[in-house]
Design a protein around this motif. Structure first.
Motif, PDB file in Angstrom:
ATOM      1  N   ASP A 196      34.398  44.558  33.277  1.00  0.00           N
ATOM      2  CA  ASP A 196      34.827  43.224  33.731  1.00  0.00           C
ATOM      3  C   ASP A 196      36.003  43.287  34.700  1.00  0.00           C
ATOM      4  OD1 ASP A 196      32.913  42.331  32.035  1.00  0.00           O
ATOM      5  OD2 ASP A 196      34.281  41.653  30.465  1.00  0.00           O
ATOM      6  N   HIS A 197      36.700  44.413  34.734  1.00  0.00           N
ATOM      7  CA  HIS A 197      37.883  44.484  35.590  1.00  0.00           C
ATOM      8  C   HIS A 197      37.764  45.579  36.659  1.00  0.00           C
ATOM      9  CE1 HIS A 197      39.867  41.365  33.330  1.00  0.00           C
ATOM     10  NE2 HIS A 197      39.447  41.961  32.233  1.00  0.00           N
ATOM     11  N   LEU A 198      37.606  46.841  36.237  1.00  0.00           N
ATOM     12  CA  LEU A 198      37.568  47.895  37.264  1.00  0.00           C
ATOM     13  C   LEU A 198      36.300  47.801  38.126  1.00  0.00           C
ATOM     14  CD1 LEU A 198      38.806  51.450  37.254  1.00  0.00           C
ATOM     15  CD2 LEU A 198      36.463  51.113  37.898  1.00  0.00           C
ATOM     16  N   PHE A 242      41.528  37.164  46.124  1.00  0.00           N
ATOM     17  CA  PHE A 242      41.933  36.220  45.081  1.00  0.00           C
ATOM     18  C   PHE A 242      40.876  36.280  43.986  1.00  0.00           C
ATOM     19  CE2 PHE A 242      42.005  31.811  43.461  1.00  0.00           C
ATOM     20  CZ  PHE A 242      43.349  31.711  43.150  1.00  0.00           C
ATOM     21  N   ARG A 243      41.303  36.672  42.779  1.00  0.00           N
ATOM     22  CA  ARG A 243      40.344  36.713  41.665  1.00  0.00           C
ATOM     23  C   ARG A 243      40.975  35.996  40.486  1.00  0.00           C
ATOM     24  NH1 ARG A 243      37.772  41.207  37.609  1.00  0.00           N
ATOM     25  NH2 ARG A 243      39.701  40.711  36.511  1.00  0.00           N
ATOM     26  N   ALA A 244      40.472  34.818  40.199  1.00  0.00           N
ATOM     27  CA  ALA A 244      41.018  34.032  39.093  1.00  0.00           C
ATOM     28  C   ALA A 244      40.005  32.946  38.748  1.00  0.00           C
ATOM     29  CB  ALA A 244      42.346  33.409  39.490  1.00  0.00           C
ATOM     30  N   LEU A 293      50.558  43.149  46.699  1.00  0.00           N
ATOM     31  CA  LEU A 293      50.271  42.290  45.551  1.00  0.00           C
ATOM     32  C   LEU A 293      51.347  41.216  45.469  1.00  0.00           C
ATOM     33  CD1 LEU A 293      49.693  45.093  42.853  1.00  0.00           C
ATOM     34  CD2 LEU A 293      48.059  44.231  44.536  1.00  0.00           C
ATOM     35  N   ILE A 294      50.909  39.961  45.290  1.00  0.00           N
ATOM     36  CA  ILE A 294      51.886  38.882  45.060  1.00  0.00           C
ATOM     37  C   ILE A 294      51.672  38.377  43.637  1.00  0.00           C
ATOM     38  CG2 ILE A 294      52.649  36.570  45.731  1.00  0.00           C
ATOM     39  CD1 ILE A 294      51.647  37.093  48.533  1.00  0.00           C
ATOM     40  N   GLU A 295      52.725  38.445  42.847  1.00  0.00           N
ATOM     41  CA  GLU A 295      52.621  37.979  41.455  1.00  0.00           C
ATOM     42  C   GLU A 295      53.927  37.278  41.089  1.00  0.00           C
ATOM     43  OE1 GLU A 295      50.252  37.768  38.889  1.00  0.00           O
ATOM     44  OE2 GLU A 295      51.987  36.733  38.081  1.00  0.00           O
ATOM     45  N   ARG A 296      53.816  36.046  40.616  1.00  0.00           N
ATOM     46  CA  ARG A 296      55.047  35.274  40.365  1.00  0.00           C
ATOM     47  C   ARG A 296      55.631  35.494  38.970  1.00  0.00           C
ATOM     48  NH1 ARG A 296      52.593  29.126  40.301  1.00  0.00           N
ATOM     49  NH2 ARG A 296      51.326  29.359  38.431  1.00  0.00           N
ATOM     50  N   MET A 297      54.824  36.005  38.034  1.00  0.00           N
ATOM     51  CA  MET A 297      55.364  36.227  36.677  1.00  0.00           C
ATOM     52  C   MET A 297      56.120  37.547  36.628  1.00  0.00           C
ATOM     53  SD  MET A 297      52.785  35.030  33.700  1.00  0.00           S
ATOM     54  CE  MET A 297      53.658  35.895  32.426  1.00  0.00           C
ATOM     55  N   GLN A 298      57.371  37.484  36.167  1.00  0.00           N
ATOM     56  CA  GLN A 298      58.242  38.657  36.236  1.00  0.00           C
ATOM     57  C   GLN A 298      57.677  39.871  35.507  1.00  0.00           C
ATOM     58  OE1 GLN A 298      62.214  38.196  34.704  1.00  0.00           O
ATOM     59  NE2 GLN A 298      62.962  39.829  35.997  1.00  0.00           N
ATOM     60  N   LYS A 299      57.215  39.679  34.268  1.00  0.00           N
ATOM     61  CA  LYS A 299      56.803  40.884  33.527  1.00  0.00           C
ATOM     62  C   LYS A 299      55.530  41.492  34.120  1.00  0.00           C
ATOM     63  CE  LYS A 299      54.435  38.616  29.726  1.00  0.00           C
ATOM     64  NZ  LYS A 299      54.341  38.311  28.340  1.00  0.00           N
ATOM     65  N   ARG A 300      54.689  40.645  34.717  1.00  0.00           N
ATOM     66  CA  ARG A 300      53.489  41.186  35.373  1.00  0.00           C
ATOM     67  C   ARG A 300      53.882  41.926  36.650  1.00  0.00           C
ATOM     68  NH1 ARG A 300      49.157  36.307  34.053  1.00  0.00           N
ATOM     69  NH2 ARG A 300      49.354  36.623  31.821  1.00  0.00           N
ATOM     70  N   ALA A 301      54.791  41.334  37.420  1.00  0.00           N
ATOM     71  CA  ALA A 301      55.238  41.987  38.655  1.00  0.00           C
ATOM     72  C   ALA A 301      55.921  43.321  38.327  1.00  0.00           C
ATOM     73  CB  ALA A 301      56.184  41.068  39.418  1.00  0.00           C
ATOM     74  N   ASP A 328      56.401  33.605  44.282  1.00  0.00           N
ATOM     75  CA  ASP A 328      55.308  32.645  44.347  1.00  0.00           C
ATOM     76  C   ASP A 328      54.707  32.713  45.759  1.00  0.00           C
ATOM     77  OD1 ASP A 328      54.639  29.780  42.674  1.00  0.00           O
ATOM     78  OD2 ASP A 328      53.972  29.953  44.752  1.00  0.00           O
ATOM     79  N   LEU A 329      53.403  32.586  45.812  1.00  0.00           N
ATOM     80  CA  LEU A 329      52.711  32.613  47.105  1.00  0.00           C
ATOM     81  C   LEU A 329      53.367  31.679  48.124  1.00  0.00           C
ATOM     82  CD1 LEU A 329      50.213  33.097  48.981  1.00  0.00           C
ATOM     83  CD2 LEU A 329      49.045  31.316  47.679  1.00  0.00           C
ATOM     84  N   LYS A 330      53.806  30.526  47.647  1.00  0.00           N
ATOM     85  CA  LYS A 330      54.308  29.529  48.606  1.00  0.00           C
ATOM     86  C   LYS A 330      55.591  29.978  49.321  1.00  0.00           C
ATOM     87  CE  LYS A 330      56.761  26.357  45.459  1.00  0.00           C
ATOM     88  NZ  LYS A 330      56.676  26.957  44.141  1.00  0.00           N
ATOM     89  N   SER A 377      47.927  38.857  41.186  1.00  0.00           N
ATOM     90  CA  SER A 377      47.260  40.114  40.784  1.00  0.00           C
ATOM     91  C   SER A 377      47.202  40.318  39.286  1.00  0.00           C
ATOM     92  CB  SER A 377      47.991  41.309  41.389  1.00  0.00           C
ATOM     93  OG  SER A 377      47.920  41.251  42.766  1.00  0.00           O
ATOM     94  N   GLY A 378      48.066  39.655  38.531  1.00  0.00           N
ATOM     95  CA  GLY A 378      48.046  39.806  37.069  1.00  0.00           C
ATOM     96  C   GLY A 378      48.279  41.249  36.665  1.00  0.00           C
ATOM     97  N   ALA A 379      47.272  41.867  36.041  1.00  0.00           N
ATOM     98  CA  ALA A 379      47.387  43.268  35.613  1.00  0.00           C
ATOM     99  C   ALA A 379      47.026  44.234  36.742  1.00  0.00           C
ATOM    100  CB  ALA A 379      46.478  43.500  34.406  1.00  0.00           C
TER     101      ALA A 379
END
Ligand code: SAM
Length: 205
Positions: A52-54, A139-141, A97-105, A126-128, A77-79
Motif C-alpha cells: 500500500d505504500h512502497l 500529492f498522495r492523500a 518534501l514539504i510536511e507541516r507536522m513537526q514530528k513527521r518532518a 505549510d505549503l502556503k 509527505s507524512g512518513a
C-alpha cells in the motif's frame, strides 16, 4: 519484513533497481516498521507497508519517466510516501518534501541523513508559506483535489501529479477541476501484482 520479500515483490512488479537501491528501500521500510507506530506515522507493517505504500508510490514511475521533471516537490509527505520512494528510485531527480507536522518532518529529515539521500531536501512548513518553484508536485492523500487546493499546489509547480484511487471518484474530481478551468488528464496505473484500482490525476493551469 524479510529482505527477500521486498526483492520478490519488486520482481513481481518488474521493477529493475540496482542492489544499493533495494538496500535503501529495505532500510527505509525497517525504520518505518520500528518507528511508524510510536511516532504516529503509520500503523502499516509487512505486506501492507510493502504493497500500500512502497509499491503504490512506485506505480507512478512510468509516468514520471515520461514527463521527465528535474525536480519534484512532494506535498504532505507524512512518513515519506511517495517522496522518499521516488528519491531512492530516481537518483537524478531532485526531490523536496514539504510536511507541516513537526514530528513527521523530523522523521523525514532523519531518514534523509540516515539513508544518505543527497537528492532529497526536507522543508518543515505549510505549503502556503513555500515560495520555491519545482517542475512538478506530487500529492498522495485522501483529500479531494478541489480548486482551492489546486490553486495552492500550482503556486509551487506548473504540474500536479496526484495519486488517486477508484476511476469513478477520480473522474468526478477531474470534471470539477475542468469546470474550474484547469486542464486535467487521468492515467490508469497498471500493476501485475497489486489488485487495488489506482490512477494518477494530472492537473495543469
Ligand atoms: C494523509 S497524510 C498523507 C501522507 C503521505 N503522502 C501518504 O500518502 O502516506 C497527509 C499529510 O500531509 C500533511 N499536510 C497536510 N496539509 C499540509 C500543508 N498545507 N502543508 C504541508 N503539509 C501538509 C499532514 O501533516 C500529513 O502528514
Amino acid at each position: 519484513m524479510e529482505k527477500e520479500r521486498l526483492v520478490q515483490a519488486l520482481q513481481q512488479e518488474q521493477h529493475q533497481f540496482e542492489a544499493w537501491q533495494v538496500d535503501v528501500f529495505y532500510r527505509f521500510l525497517e525504520n518505518i516498521e520500528r518507528m511508524g507506530s510510536p511516532l504516529g506515522l503509520t500503523e502499516a507493517v509487512g505486506d501492507a507497508l510493502l504493497n500500500d505504500h512502497l509499491l503504490d508510490s512506485l506505480r507512478a514511475l512510468p509516468i514520471i519517466h515520461h514527463l521527465q521533471p528535474s525536480s519534484i516537490v512532494d506535498v504532505g509527505s507524512g512518513a515519506g510516501f511517495p517522496g522518499i520512494i521516488l528519491a531512492i528510485a530516481c537518483p537524478d531527480l531532485q526531490v523536496t518534501l514539504i510536511e507541516r507536522m513537526q514530528k513527521r518532518a523530523q522523521f523525514l529529515l532523519m531518514m534523509q541523513l540516515k539513508l544518505k539521500l543527497t537528492n532529497l531536501t526536507v522543508i518543515h512548513d505549510d505549503l502556503k508559506n513555500v515560495k520555491r518553484h519545482f517542475d512538478a508536485v506530487t500529492f498522495r492523500a485522501l483529500t479531494t483535489m478541489d480548486p482551492t487546493l489546486v490553486r495552492l499546489l500550482l503556486q509551487v509547480a506548473p504540474q500536479i501529479i496526484a495519486y488517486k484511487g477508484r476511476r469513478d471518484v477520480v473522474m468526478l474530481e477531474k470534471q470539477l477541476l475542468e469546470e474550474a478551468g484547469y486542464r486535467c488528464r487521468v492515467e490508469e496505473l497498471e500493476s501485475l501484482y497489486l489488485k487495488k484500482e489506482r490512477h494518477l490525476l494530472i492537473v495543469e493551469p
